[in-house]
Write an enzyme that holds these catalytic residues in place. Structure first.
Site, PDB file in Angstrom:
ATOM      1  N   ARG A   5      22.322  -8.316 -13.917  1.00 26.48           N
ATOM      2  CA  ARG A   5      22.195  -7.178 -14.817  1.00 26.48           C
ATOM      3  C   ARG A   5      22.805  -6.014 -14.026  1.00 26.48           C
ATOM      4  O   ARG A   5      22.823  -5.769 -12.944  1.00 26.48           O
ATOM      5  CB  ARG A   5      20.649  -6.964 -14.657  1.00 26.48           C
ATOM      6  N   SER A  74      14.215 -10.859 -25.126  1.00 25.64           N
ATOM      7  CA  SER A  74      13.050 -10.104 -24.734  1.00 25.64           C
ATOM      8  C   SER A  74      12.250  -9.528 -26.110  1.00 25.64           C
ATOM      9  O   SER A  74      12.636  -9.086 -27.059  1.00 25.64           O
ATOM     10  CB  SER A  74      13.577  -8.738 -24.020  1.00 25.64           C
ATOM     11  N   LYS A 103      13.661   0.642 -16.135  1.00 29.74           N
ATOM     12  CA  LYS A 103      14.128   0.977 -17.314  1.00 29.74           C
ATOM     13  C   LYS A 103      13.874   2.715 -17.502  1.00 29.74           C
ATOM     14  O   LYS A 103      12.897   3.088 -17.238  1.00 29.74           O
ATOM     15  CB  LYS A 103      13.347   0.042 -18.287  1.00 29.74           C
TER      16      LYS A 103
END
Length: 172
Positions: A5, A74, A103
């Site tokens: 990521r 997701s 996030k």
């Protein structure tokens, strides 16, 4: 399996890091999936991609990556999970289970009840729980019905202890 990521690098930087990571992971017998970027997953030869609600549609990712690729998706509600079960994905993620700081604008917390609801809906389909999970609460999340959990902060917060933490988590 490790999800690669990266939210702040250029595409070129991310690609170069992904190539190096996939090469290293293969030598270790570890699978790598790339978060959000099907193009990078394809270009670096990753094992698959994990997609979010605003990423390339799973059917397009499947067409690009092929039938053997691992594709995850997701979800953040029971309705999104229901929709995901009709898509060409290998697992669905549900979350955030708990509050998370990884996030910038996280979706609302679904809690352990969200995991239980998705497990009931999904039957035997693989479920990954995401968001705010650490060593202290992982067992409860698995007990609620997740097949596995995704963790970031608890693993990488202290780089010198990553190996020990991974071994400890494998016992959960």
């Amino acid at each position: 399996m490790i999800q690669l990521r990266e939210n702040s690098s250029t595409a070129g930087e991310f690609y170069r890091a992904a190539v190096e990571t996939v090469d290293y992971a293969r030598r270790q017998g570890v699978r790598i999936i790339v978060n959000d970027r099907t193009d990078i997953a394809l270009a670096c030869g990753a094992d698959g991609a994990h997609l979010g609600q605003n990423d390339l549609a799973p059917e397009h990712a499947r067409a690009l990556l092929g039938s053997e690729a691992i594709i995850g998706f997701s979800t953040h509600s029971i309705d999104q999970a229901r929709d995901a079960l009709t898509m060409p994905v290998d697992y669905l993620a549900i979350g955030p289970i708990f509050a998370t700081s990884t996030k910038e604008n996280p979706d609302p917390v679904v809690g352990l009840e969200g995991v239980r609801a998705v497990r009931q809906l999904a039957g035997d389909f693989p479920i990954v729980a995401i968001g705010g999970i650490d060593r202290r609460n992982a067992a409860a999340v698995l007990g609620a019905g997740a097949d596995c959990v995704a963790m970031i902060s608890d693993i990488v917060s202290e780089p010198s202890t990553i190996t020990a933490r991974m071994q400890e988590l494998s016992q959960v």
